[in-house]
Design a protein around this motif. Structure first.
Motif, mmCIF file in Angstrom:
data_model
loop_
_atom_site.group_PDB
_atom_site.id
_atom_site.type_symbol
_atom_site.label_atom_id
_atom_site.label_comp_id
_atom_site.label_asym_id
_atom_site.label_seq_id
_atom_site.Cartn_x
_atom_site.Cartn_y
_atom_site.Cartn_z
ATOM 1 N N GLY A 18 -19.912 -11.177 18.222
ATOM 2 C CA GLY A 18 -20.051 -12.240 19.148
ATOM 3 C C GLY A 18 -19.463 -13.595 18.943
ATOM 4 N N ILE A 26 -19.132 -14.451 22.338
ATOM 5 C CA ILE A 26 -20.325 -14.835 23.080
ATOM 6 C C ILE A 26 -20.526 -16.344 23.011
ATOM 7 C CG2 ILE A 26 -22.835 -14.628 23.185
ATOM 8 C CD1 ILE A 26 -21.462 -12.117 24.000
ATOM 9 N N ASN A 55 -26.944 -9.730 16.490
ATOM 10 C CA ASN A 55 -26.874 -9.284 17.888
ATOM 11 C C ASN A 55 -28.162 -9.609 18.639
ATOM 12 O OD1 ASN A 55 -24.295 -8.229 18.399
ATOM 13 N ND2 ASN A 55 -24.761 -6.372 17.242
ATOM 14 N N GLN A 56 -29.293 -9.414 17.981
ATOM 15 C CA GLN A 56 -30.557 -9.708 18.649
ATOM 16 C C GLN A 56 -30.702 -11.210 18.904
ATOM 17 O OE1 GLN A 56 -33.370 -7.717 16.039
ATOM 18 N NE2 GLN A 56 -33.248 -5.836 17.230
ATOM 19 N N MET A 94 -28.235 -13.302 19.431
ATOM 20 C CA MET A 94 -27.361 -13.635 20.567
ATOM 21 C C MET A 94 -28.008 -13.244 21.885
ATOM 22 S SD MET A 94 -23.433 -12.885 19.623
ATOM 23 C CE MET A 94 -23.692 -11.348 18.772
ATOM 24 N N LYS A 95 -28.610 -12.060 21.888
ATOM 25 C CA LYS A 95 -29.269 -11.575 23.090
ATOM 26 C C LYS A 95 -30.401 -12.543 23.498
ATOM 27 C CE LYS A 95 -30.766 -8.301 26.060
ATOM 28 N NZ LYS A 95 -32.167 -8.600 26.264
ATOM 29 N N ASP A 96 -31.168 -12.977 22.519
ATOM 30 C CA ASP A 96 -32.255 -13.913 22.813
ATOM 31 C C ASP A 96 -31.711 -15.221 23.386
ATOM 32 O OD1 ASP A 96 -34.089 -12.099 21.924
ATOM 33 O OD2 ASP A 96 -34.345 -12.989 19.942
ATOM 34 N N VAL A 145 -28.896 -15.633 25.096
ATOM 35 C CA VAL A 145 -28.433 -15.406 26.462
ATOM 36 C C VAL A 145 -29.631 -15.311 27.411
ATOM 37 C CG1 VAL A 145 -27.304 -13.716 27.969
ATOM 38 C CG2 VAL A 145 -26.241 -14.376 25.809
ATOM 39 N N ASP A 146 -30.662 -14.575 27.002
ATOM 40 C CA ASP A 146 -31.846 -14.439 27.861
ATOM 41 C C ASP A 146 -32.479 -15.804 28.145
ATOM 42 O OD1 ASP A 146 -31.616 -11.731 28.078
ATOM 43 O OD2 ASP A 146 -33.107 -11.251 26.550
ATOM 44 N N LEU A 151 -23.470 -15.009 32.733
ATOM 45 C CA LEU A 151 -23.748 -14.834 31.306
ATOM 46 C C LEU A 151 -23.384 -13.403 30.922
ATOM 47 C CD1 LEU A 151 -27.209 -16.628 31.024
ATOM 48 C CD2 LEU A 151 -25.145 -17.284 29.798
ATOM 49 N N ILE A 172 -27.360 -2.979 18.571
ATOM 50 C CA ILE A 172 -26.647 -3.720 19.614
ATOM 51 C C ILE A 172 -27.519 -4.860 20.177
ATOM 52 C CG2 ILE A 172 -25.146 -1.795 20.241
ATOM 53 C CD1 ILE A 172 -26.979 -1.245 22.638
ATOM 54 N N GLY A 173 -28.637 -5.117 19.527
ATOM 55 C CA GLY A 173 -29.484 -6.227 19.968
ATOM 56 C C GLY A 173 -30.123 -5.982 21.318
ATOM 57 N N LEU A 227 -26.332 -7.310 25.565
ATOM 58 C CA LEU A 227 -25.124 -8.062 25.865
ATOM 59 C C LEU A 227 -24.144 -7.106 26.552
ATOM 60 C CD1 LEU A 227 -24.829 -9.940 22.461
ATOM 61 C CD2 LEU A 227 -25.612 -10.885 24.640
ATOM 62 N N MET A 232 -21.084 -6.582 26.247
ATOM 63 C CA MET A 232 -20.107 -5.857 25.430
ATOM 64 C C MET A 232 -20.686 -4.550 24.874
ATOM 65 S SD MET A 232 -19.942 -8.346 22.124
ATOM 66 C CE MET A 232 -21.329 -8.700 21.075
#
Lengths: 485, 478
Positions: free
Chosen positions: A52, A55, A403-404, A406-408, A410-411, B68, B118-119, B138, B140
């Motif tokens: 990311g 990201i 990754n988690q 980044m996901k948090d 974005v959410d 996003l 992959i989160g 995400l 990707m």
């Protein structure tokens, strides 16, 4: 738990558990108007590539920050994708600014802020906002108190009028204080006295902090709530509710030029005040393990193990957050696999590093199944805590945690309110809202060796603080010194 | 399913996007061969969305959002806890909980690791009318998420060992619920209000049902209900043509089967004030529920009732909040709502107060409702409630995921999407006399049930003057 709100729990606010201050955060890619620029290229899916970097660039959004001559900090971020605005007013005051004997005043005072000012009475406050389609609420934490309205775009001036009125002209009366105190006592019963998790949190903070004001609960002790009188409330307002102690964030569908004009018009004349904060003693390090056991008529044992960590915003916070993620976020985490999946002795487990303004606390919380053996569970947790100190986490685990994270992020950035909160918390705690945008890169640069180093430094056995809520005769409380492993 | 907000949003709100930016996005676009169209009426436009039905009956909704880098799958099955067999309340949840505990060639730990890597987030939930399975990541990682998500939904393993694990998890949750006053009160309230109606069944199940359920029951329930013709899939976020094609190819492999219809018995009759007290001597604060039969979601008075309820207890400035919290300081939170379902859902008022004031709180609530029914709402209140509902409408559909959720709910309940496009207009048309008519028709403070979860010793004497009181133990709900 650490967040106390006016009308309803705000548990979703990531700030309550996050660390670097922003895990919960968010961001949008584009300038006001049309859809954000498309992501460039295709990121290499998975496999080894630093997750990311791409990201990070996709979550940036434009923000403008300035201050009025009276010290009021203003942060504006336009986004016209829905006809709504989130208007946030955060004061740099929380339970850490209280004095012993009057714990809970920051939060009780937050309730008083809905009781009326000069241009809007308490009754009008809610009815006018409601008639205009705005929702509002507030929350109090250890370090800050925040108020917000979510409103249709066309109502910005109304909300600015109302908020500036109560910043300057709040009318505090004895009758209001009395009825609101009763409300807050019900809130305390709801969150703490009738709630095992709330009670455990109170016990934990009481054990982890001995001199710093973080030792008492944000909601305050029952006896102290009774202590708070009109004079104390007025004094608290004068002391902390000033433009130079506040941050306003406006996010959503508005025009910056117009917002600036209105903010100048309504807040410009509110005088700056001297903010006299009580000195807060530094919490001495924990040198030998602490343990506090509380018995209550409950079905199962719940326990927390905590370690002091650095305050919000330090370099080490990033590694600590990723460590917390690897240890106790979700079904892929080490503790979940061990205690919930393999041993099947826990219903749930999680870990987080809550970095506050003066210091942080890295915490593991385990809810055991009814009848499960506490000593066995405790040994398992300490065993798991030992591992990352000795041997670096794997690259796969680190990638998972990144990754988690980044996901948090974005959410957290999907709503105008989420974006506003993310900016506000960074500005309030760190004085720099742009941390929001550099955080992901900083997470991504953390190495397995750095994670090992923070585990080694902070999660040392002699520094642990254990709090246990177990089934038994209610009311018994005992402190056990010495080795608790 | 754990704690709930003190204000429980009762009705599905809608959503919109009204500005110029949205307008430009609203021109037609496509994902795969599906055209995304923005519906418009009454001067605003919904976010564009597309819909497609596969030959096997699966409906797929596409809501594109490029703001996003994420993608999210939400699969709604029109089977909830009210479809649980009478002998096995909790079966729908056990099925939903076990979907990701091994699927296709992956073990439970593989699924956890593959999602974690992959989160991605994965969750399943069950309400009275539906089960929902959601996965998000995400963008990707969309391909990998789709593989894991579709396997969990279409090829779950349901191994004996994993069912045993899930069973033990749920049994622990049922036992621990005693300590979560809110949750236990909700469970006991549904049981009291609905009696033999399937809406009485706790989604978690009971200790007895969960203990006795067998693997074959799990598999049978899954095979009966997890079918494309019983499902709607919403795909949200960054949607590439490749992803859309893969989604459709993947889910085309799912076989349709006839779905058994659910029949609902009559709503139990309520005579005067019937109170049930559930005793837990450890509690210092009483959880209180009051109410009676509510409405089905398919009801022409839906919006007028929403206005009426906003005035009674659906928002912070409301009759119940004004009296019980602001004037009397008896509680921190109080709310009312019509939970509209496929069959008649509950109308309920929910609050909590210290044990010493439980009786007073119930008496005050009943007085507020009596006054409301007798005198009706004022023009001013109606105007204010309409302003409020109008203003919060955009927030309810602010994000693509919230919008997709609304579209799923409308399909579950058989309500056309014009509900959203006409919402502001229909709200405008609600008059004070409409509101007062629905208050008379749907709210009856003389015949209500009440549930109190508290210490019997502390509150029983306060309740006896209010109505007939039946006392149960907290252990009855374990």
């Amino acid at each position: 738990m650490s967040f106390i709100s006016k009308t309803r729990p705000v548990a979703a606010l990531a700030a309550a558990v996050s660390t670097v201050v922003s895990l919960a955060v968010v961001v949008l890619a584009v300038a006001a108007g049309g859809p954000p620029a498309r992501a460039q290229g295709k990121p290499a899916a998975g496999s080894g590539a630093a997750p990311g970097g791409d990201i990070s660039s996709q979550i940036r959004f434009p923000v403008e920050k300035y201050a009025l001559p009276n010290g009021l900090v203003v942060i504006l971020t336009e986004d016209h994708s829905a006809p709504i605005v989130s208007y946030q007013t955060w004061f740099r005051v929380g339970s850490k600014d209280e004095e012993p004997g009057y714990t809970g005043i920051a939060h009780l005072f937050e309730h008083m802020m809905f009781k009326g000012a000069k241009r809007y009475t308490g009754e009008q406050f809610d009815t006018v906002l409601q008639a205009n389609g705005a929702t509002n609420n507030a929350f109090t934490s250890y370090d800050y108190t925040g108020y917000y309205e979510n409103l249709p775009s066309s109502k910005l001036e109304l909300v600015i009028d109302i908020e500036s009125d109560r910043m300057e002209n709040l009318q505090v009366t004895d009758a209001n204080l009395r009825s609101e105190r009763d409300v807050v006592k019900e809130e305390r019963r709801y969150r703490v006295d009738n709630n095992p998790h709330g009670m455990l949190n109170e016990v934990l903070y009481g054990a982890a902090f001995r001199v710093h004001p973080y030792r008492w609960p944000v909601i305050g002790y029952m006896a102290d709530l009774d202590n708070i009188n009109l004079a104390k409330s007025v004094e608290f307002y004068r002391q902390f509710y000033a433009p130079n102690n506040a941050i306003i964030v406006v996010s959503g569908d508005f025009k910056s030029a117009e917002a600036k004009r209105l903010i100048e018009k309504y807040y410009g004349k509110i005088p700056r005040q001297e903010i006299k904060r009580r000195a807060r003693p530094a919490e001495p390090p924990v040198h030998s393990p602490r343990a506090q056991f509380v018995s209550k008529d409950v079905q199962n044992t719940t326990f927390a193990i905590s370690y002091h960590t650095p305050k919000a915003g330090t370099d080490e916070s990033y590694a600590l957050d990723l460590l917390a993620n690897i240890m106790g976020r979700g079904a892929s985490s080490r503790l979940h696999k061990r205690l919930v999946y393999k041993d099947q002795i826990a219903s749930g487990v999680r870990s987080y590093n809550h970095a506050k303004q003066d210091s942080g606390l890295f915490t593991f919380v385990v809810s055991l199944k009814p009848g499960a053996d506490f000593n066995r569970a405790q040994r398992a947790v300490y065993g798991e805590i030992w591992r990352p100190r000795n041997r670096p986490v794997t690259e796969a685990e680190l990638e998972m945690a990144k990754n988690q994270t980044m996901k948090d992020y974005v959410d957290g950035l999907k709503t105008v309110q989420g974006r506003a909160e993310a900016l506000a918390i960074n500005e309030t705690l760190l004085g720099d809202h742009t941390r929001l945008f550099s955080d992901l890169d900083r997470y991504n640069s953390v190495t397995a060796e750095q994670v090992r180093a923070v585990a080694q430094k902070y999660l040392a056995p002699e520094k642990s603080v254990l709090a246990v809520l177990r089934p038994g005769r209610a009311g018994a409380r005992e402190t056990q010194p010495g080795d608790n492993r | 399913m754990s704690a709930r907000a003190i204000f429980r949003p009762v009705l599905i709100a809608a959503v919109l996007c009204a500005t110029s930016a949205c307008g430009s996005a609203a021109k037609k676009s496509r994902v795969g061969d599906t055209v995304l169209t923005a519906s418009s009426a009454s001067g605003f436009q919904l976010r564009p969305y597309g819909e497609k039905a596969l030959p096997n009956g699966l409906k797929i909704l596409y809501v594109e959002d490029n703001s996003l880098p994420y993608v999210s799958f939400s699969l709604l099955l029109k089977t909830g806890s009210s479809s649980d067999p009478a002998a096995f309340p909790g079966l729908s949840l056990l099925v939903a909980e076990t979907l990701d505990k091994g699927a296709a060639k992956r073990s439970a730990l593989d699924v956890a690791d593959d999602l974690g890597r992959i989160g991605a987030d994965f969750s399943a939930s069950v309400t009275a009318d539906a089960s929902t399975v959601t996965g998000s990541s995400l963008s990707m990682h969309a391909d990998r998420l789709l593989s894991i998500f579709s396997e969990a939904v279409m090829e779950p393993t349901f191994s004996e060992a994993e069912i045993a694990r899930a069973r033990r998890q749920i049994l622990a949750a049922i036992q621990r619920r005693v300590d979560n006053a809110d949750a236990l009160a909700d469970t006991a309230w549904a049981d009291h209000l609905f009696g033999n109606h399937p809406y009485a069944r706790p989604p978690l199940g009971t200790s007895r049902s969960v203990q006795s359920v067998k693997r074959k029951n799990v598999i049978q329930h899954y095979l009966r209900h997890y079918r494309p013709n019983n499902a709607i899939l919403a795909v949200t976020g960054k949607l590439s043509p490749e992803l859309v094609a893969k989604v459709e190819r993947t889910f085309s492999a799912w076989d349709a089967r006839e779905i058994p219809a659910v029949r609902y018995p009559a709503f139990p009759k309520i005579d005067k004030i019937q109170i049930r007290l559930v005793d837990n001597p450890a509690l210092v604060q009483a959880q209180i529920r009051l109410g009676h039969k509510g409405i089905k979601r398919q009801n022409d008075d839906f919006i007028a009732l929403r206005v009426a309820n906003t005035i009674l207890g659906g928002a912070f400035a409301s009759r119940l909040m004004d009296r019980v919290r602001k004037e009397l300081g008896l509680t921190y939170g109080i709310s009312s709502g019509f939970d509209a379902r496929l069959d008649f859902g509950p109308f309920e008022i929910s609050t909590f107060t210290k044990n010493e004031s439980a009786g007073q709180a119930i008496a005050e609530i009943l007085k507020v409702v009596e006054t409301f029914r007798k005198g009706g709402a004022t023009d001013e209140e109606v105007k204010r409630a309409k302003g409020y509902l109008k203003g919060v409408f955009p927030t309810a559909i602010e994000t693509a995921e919230k919008f997709a959720y609304n579209l799923l709910m409308l399909r579950l309940y058989g309500i056309p999407d014009s509900y959203l496009t006409n919402y502001l207009r229909d709200l405008d048309r609600v008059s004070t006399s409409d509101v007062n008519r629905v208050i008379q028709q749907y709210i009856d403070p003389a015949n209500m049930k009440a549930l109190v979860y508290s210490s019997s010793k502390a509150v029983l004497p306060q309740l006896q003057p209010l109505g007939i009181v039946e006392v149960k133990k907290a252990a009855d709900f374990q």
